[in-house]
Motif scaffolding. Structure first.
Motif, PDB file in Angstrom:
ATOM      1  N   MET A  14      49.242  46.548  39.960  1.00  0.00           N
ATOM      2  CA  MET A  14      49.350  45.181  39.436  1.00  0.00           C
ATOM      3  C   MET A  14      48.171  44.179  40.081  1.00  0.00           C
ATOM      4  N   LEU A  15      47.649  43.458  39.468  1.00  0.00           N
ATOM      5  CA  LEU A  15      46.734  42.315  40.016  1.00  0.00           C
ATOM      6  C   LEU A  15      47.512  41.121  40.109  1.00  0.00           C
ATOM      7  N   ASN A  16      47.236  40.613  41.442  1.00  0.00           N
ATOM      8  CA  ASN A  16      47.800  39.148  41.392  1.00  0.00           C
ATOM      9  C   ASN A  16      46.992  38.202  40.714  1.00  0.00           C
ATOM     10  N   THR A  17      47.612  36.897  40.605  1.00  0.00           N
ATOM     11  CA  THR A  17      46.882  35.795  39.883  1.00  0.00           C
ATOM     12  C   THR A  17      45.698  35.354  40.324  1.00  0.00           C
ATOM     13  N   THR A  18      45.603  35.267  42.119  1.00  0.00           N
ATOM     14  CA  THR A  18      44.338  34.931  42.659  1.00  0.00           C
ATOM     15  C   THR A  18      43.332  36.081  42.507  1.00  0.00           C
ATOM     16  N   GLN A  19      43.597  37.123  42.248  1.00  0.00           N
ATOM     17  CA  GLN A  19      42.601  38.224  42.273  1.00  0.00           C
ATOM     18  C   GLN A  19      41.832  38.017  40.627  1.00  0.00           C
ATOM     19  N   PHE A  64      37.441  51.955  37.663  1.00  0.00           N
ATOM     20  CA  PHE A  64      38.671  52.264  37.647  1.00  0.00           C
ATOM     21  C   PHE A  64      38.980  52.351  39.363  1.00  0.00           C
ATOM     22  N   LEU A  65      39.519  51.031  39.838  1.00  0.00           N
ATOM     23  CA  LEU A  65      39.766  50.874  41.144  1.00  0.00           C
ATOM     24  C   LEU A  65      41.117  50.647  41.444  1.00  0.00           C
ATOM     25  N   ARG A  66      41.497  50.736  42.754  1.00  0.00           N
ATOM     26  CA  ARG A  66      42.929  49.942  43.357  1.00  0.00           C
ATOM     27  C   ARG A  66      42.445  48.581  43.403  1.00  0.00           C
ATOM     28  N   PRO A  67      43.510  47.760  43.264  1.00  0.00           N
ATOM     29  CA  PRO A  67      43.306  46.087  43.327  1.00  0.00           C
ATOM     30  C   PRO A  67      43.456  45.753  44.757  1.00  0.00           C
ATOM     31  N   ILE A  85      39.582  35.227  40.701  1.00  0.00           N
ATOM     32  CA  ILE A  85      38.262  35.591  41.262  1.00  0.00           C
ATOM     33  C   ILE A  85      37.254  36.231  40.270  1.00  0.00           C
ATOM     34  N   LEU A  86      37.914  37.302  39.393  1.00  0.00           N
ATOM     35  CA  LEU A  86      37.061  37.835  38.659  1.00  0.00           C
ATOM     36  C   LEU A  86      36.798  36.920  37.518  1.00  0.00           C
ATOM     37  N   ALA A  87      37.368  36.192  36.919  1.00  0.00           N
ATOM     38  CA  ALA A  87      37.351  35.071  35.946  1.00  0.00           C
ATOM     39  C   ALA A  87      35.980  34.252  36.295  1.00  0.00           C
ATOM     40  N   ASP A  88      36.152  33.684  37.705  1.00  0.00           N
ATOM     41  CA  ASP A  88      35.161  33.003  38.062  1.00  0.00           C
ATOM     42  C   ASP A  88      33.754  33.631  38.276  1.00  0.00           C
ATOM     43  N   SER A  89      33.878  34.818  38.714  1.00  0.00           N
ATOM     44  CA  SER A  89      32.760  35.743  39.036  1.00  0.00           C
ATOM     45  C   SER A  89      31.893  36.187  37.739  1.00  0.00           C
ATOM     46  N   ASP A  90      32.680  35.905  36.627  1.00  0.00           N
ATOM     47  CA  ASP A  90      31.800  36.646  35.052  1.00  0.00           C
ATOM     48  C   ASP A  90      31.125  35.625  34.679  1.00  0.00           C
ATOM     49  N   GLU A  91      29.960  34.786  35.380  1.00  0.00           N
ATOM     50  CA  GLU A  91      29.200  33.980  34.856  1.00  0.00           C
ATOM     51  C   GLU A  91      28.324  34.276  33.753  1.00  0.00           C
ATOM     52  N   HIS A  92      28.152  35.801  33.761  1.00  0.00           N
ATOM     53  CA  HIS A  92      27.103  36.273  32.758  1.00  0.00           C
ATOM     54  C   HIS A  92      27.793  36.760  31.584  1.00  0.00           C
ATOM     55  N   GLU A  93      29.151  36.654  31.556  1.00  0.00           N
ATOM     56  CA  GLU A  93      29.957  36.997  30.513  1.00  0.00           C
ATOM     57  C   GLU A  93      29.632  38.489  30.140  1.00  0.00           C
ATOM     58  N   VAL A  94      29.627  39.317  31.035  1.00  0.00           N
ATOM     59  CA  VAL A  94      29.422  40.906  31.033  1.00  0.00           C
ATOM     60  C   VAL A  94      30.858  41.497  30.974  1.00  0.00           C
ATOM     61  N   VAL A  95      32.170  40.972  31.176  1.00  0.00           N
ATOM     62  CA  VAL A  95      33.309  41.623  31.363  1.00  0.00           C
ATOM     63  C   VAL A  95      34.023  41.723  30.182  1.00  0.00           C
ATOM     64  N   GLN A  96      34.097  42.776  29.290  1.00  0.00           N
ATOM     65  CA  GLN A  96      34.848  42.967  28.245  1.00  0.00           C
ATOM     66  C   GLN A  96      36.206  43.303  28.213  1.00  0.00           C
ATOM     67  N   GLN A  97      36.745  43.661  29.184  1.00  0.00           N
ATOM     68  CA  GLN A  97      38.108  43.723  29.281  1.00  0.00           C
ATOM     69  C   GLN A  97      38.632  43.929  30.681  1.00  0.00           C
ATOM     70  N   VAL A  98      39.881  43.451  31.172  1.00  0.00           N
ATOM     71  CA  VAL A  98      40.547  43.840  32.130  1.00  0.00           C
ATOM     72  C   VAL A  98      41.984  44.193  32.182  1.00  0.00           C
TER      73      VAL A  98
END
Length: 568
Positions: free
Chosen positions: A102-107, A72-75, A110-123
């Motif tokens: 609010m997250l912007n499109t660039t952020q 749980f972070l500030r964007p 970056i998160l999508a490209d970083s999830d190479e191991h497919e461990v992110v369940q939700q944003v």
């Protein structure tokens, strides 16, 4: 529009839908957001077995694949970079990412490209980008809070960050409540105008789709005002419980640090003061100091009765009953100890600094006329060896704010006296306050002597008398709320942003003070809301002030102004 339950609801939704053992990962600001509304025991009930800061996680390499990570972070760009590094080498079984705004499109890319191991369940975006101190009071704990006091000729690089943080916080408040407000601001404040205009641009242009909620008959009001409109309130000593604790000891995110106050046991060195977790505090937080002593005595008497009955264990049934009630007994014991400790410590400070003597003159300066008597009273206190340096400074400031146009010769005498008695304070600090928050810079009628209605109100109060000489002061905010409820807030003093106007009296109002709020003001809001006038107020600020933090901001602003070769 209830702040605490709104934030608690977001945290509940984060934690209850993710089963199993969890680690909660926060940043330096969301840790405050969570800690004021959620206790450690409540987190344990949600199977949160570890709470870490996001930058500390970056330093560690230990694998914890059996835990599910809830972020749980500030964007911010810094937090996005932390996540990018942590997703490159995942330590946890899964990652659930929640952002407080609010997250912007660039952020997102970056998160999508970083999830190479497919461990992110939700944003997800959960709009809790503010610290819900009480039901109707929030703060943003904004860094570099002195920024609002800098002279207009200075445009430091961090000023935009300061404004952006406030606009983000205001956006989160209205997204959490699913409202889009009309916006007004203090006419004489450049920074209030700037923040109001940037908030309007965000809500009505840049993110208009996000704020396109179902319209209410009368739009909510966001009123952005400047701390410098009322510099008196944060300079006064306080005599109601919550405000007094903050003034004399200090409260940070509903916690009181007693580590430097005396020889207390380890479990008493940091205590929680929360109206959500402490029924005694909730009932007494706005009571005056004299009444608090009586209330604590009754609480001690009640506890002694319970303790006596617990000593009278004679049967197995008595023992079983004691064991069942033991957690409640321990809680009661801790509560009694906490409040007795706080009141004992404050009583000691009041006596050491002769605050009852000092405060009587402060209240006279804030509430009543009589320049000659005021000069004599302040002079006598400046000569009193028992009066501390900070109290001398505050007295001269209060006199200067009240009589800056009436007695320049006597004012100069007080400046000289202060310089000789309290040389550690930076020369010219009182004069800097007058330039930043004097009568020519303020919106509103601070002393109630310009407007016919305010003069009449002051006369009525004087005739009725005041129940307690130490709590007769009312913040300017009180008048502002009264003007809003009666539809008398003047457009010339508080203009609207853009082409938005308000037909009729608003039912929901957020008043945001750039520069910070005080607990005296939050008490005024709670009392106003208890009247059920048909208008519900929420108070917010960039910081939570007592006299020490207000003076610290003033000193820092003066230092920067001088180093910038500005005229101060």
């Amino acid at each position: 529009m209830v702040l605490v339950s709104s934030v608690r609801d977001y945290i509940n939704r984060m934690l209850q839908d993710i089963s199993g053992m969890k680690v909660l990962i926060l940043d330096s600001q969301t840790v405050s957001v969570v800690s004021v509304v959620y206790s450690q025991s409540e987190l344990l009930q949600k199977e949160v077995f570890l709470v870490e800061l996001v930058d500390a996680i970056s330093m560690s390499k230990e694998s914890m694949s059996h835990l599910k990570a809830v972020y749980f972070l500030r964007p911010t760009s810094e937090n996005i970079q932390h996540l990018k590094r942590q997703l490159a080498k995942p330590r946890f079984g899964e990652y659930n990412l929640f952002f407080s705004n609010m997250l912007n499109t660039t952020q997102l890319h970056i998160l999508a490209d970083s999830d190479e191991h497919e461990v992110v369940q939700q944003v997800q975006e959960f709009f809790a980008d503010f610290v819900a101190i009480d039901t109707y009071h929030f703060t943003l704990n904004t860094p570099s809070n002195y920024m609002y006091m800098l002279p207009a000729v200075i445009d430091p690089p961090n000023l935009q960050n300061y404004c952006d943080r406030i606009v983000d916080g205001l956006a989160a408040i209205f997204l959490a409540f699913k409202r889009r407000p009309v916006i007004r601001y203090s006419r004489t404040s450049d920074i209030a105008k700037r923040i109001a205009q940037e908030a309007s641009k965000l809500m009505y242009q840049q993110e208009s789709g996000l704020f396109d909620f179902r319209r209410t008959e009368i739009s909510p009001l966001l009123l952005v005002i400047d701390r410098r409109d009322d510099p008196v309130t944060p300079l006064l000593n306080q005599w109601t419980y919550q405000a007094m604790v903050h003034e004399l000891i200090g409260i940070k995110d509903n916690k009181v640090d007693l580590g430097n106050a005396g020889k207390f046991s380890k479990d008493q060195q940091e205590v929680v003061l929360s109206s959500e977790q402490d029924a005694f505090f909730k009932s007494n937080m706005y009571e005056n100091f004299g009444d608090i002593g009586m209330s604590i005595k009754r609480m001690v008497d009640d506890f002694q009765q319970v303790a006596k009955s617990n000593q009278n264990i004679q049967t197995i049934e008595d023992m079983a009953k004691f064991v069942d009630n033991y957690p409640e007994y321990r809680k009661m014991q801790g509560n009694v100890s906490k409040h007795v400790t706080l009141v004992t410590e404050m009583s000691k400070i009041v006596e050491e600094r002769k605050l009852m003597l000092v405060s009587q003159t402060e209240q006279e300066l804030a509430c009543n006329g009589g320049q000659g008597a005021a000069f004599e009273a302040v002079t006598n206190l400046l000569n009193n060896e028992s009066v501390s340096d900070i109290d001398r400074l505050r007295l001269v400031m209060l006199y200067a704010l009240r009589y800056e146009k009436e007695s320049p010769v006597q004012l100069m005498q007080l400046f000289n006296k202060l310089a000789s008695r309290s040389p550690k304070y930076r020369p010219g600090l009182v004069q800097f306050l007058l330039k930043q928050a004097g009568v020519d810079r303020r919106t509103g009628d601070l002393y109630g002597n310009r407007d016919i209605l305010n003069i009449a109100r002051n006369m009525a109060r004087g005739l009725k008398g005041v129940e307690n000489v130490y709590t007769q002061h009312q913040p300017l905010l009180f008048q502002t709320m009264e003007s809003i409820t009666k539809g008398r807030l003047r457009d010339v003093d508080y203009p609207f942003v853009g082409n938005h106007f308000q037909q009729g009296r608003p039912q929901e109002v957020v008043i945001f003070i750039v520069g910070g709020t005080t607990y005296e003001e939050s008490r005024s809001v709670a009392l106003q809301n208890s009247l059920n006038s048909g208008t519900r107020f929420i108070l917010g600020g960039s910081s939570l002030l007592n006299s020490k933090s207000f003076l610290k901001d003033l000193e820092e602003a003066q230092r920067i102004a001088r180093s910038s070769n500005s005229v101060v």
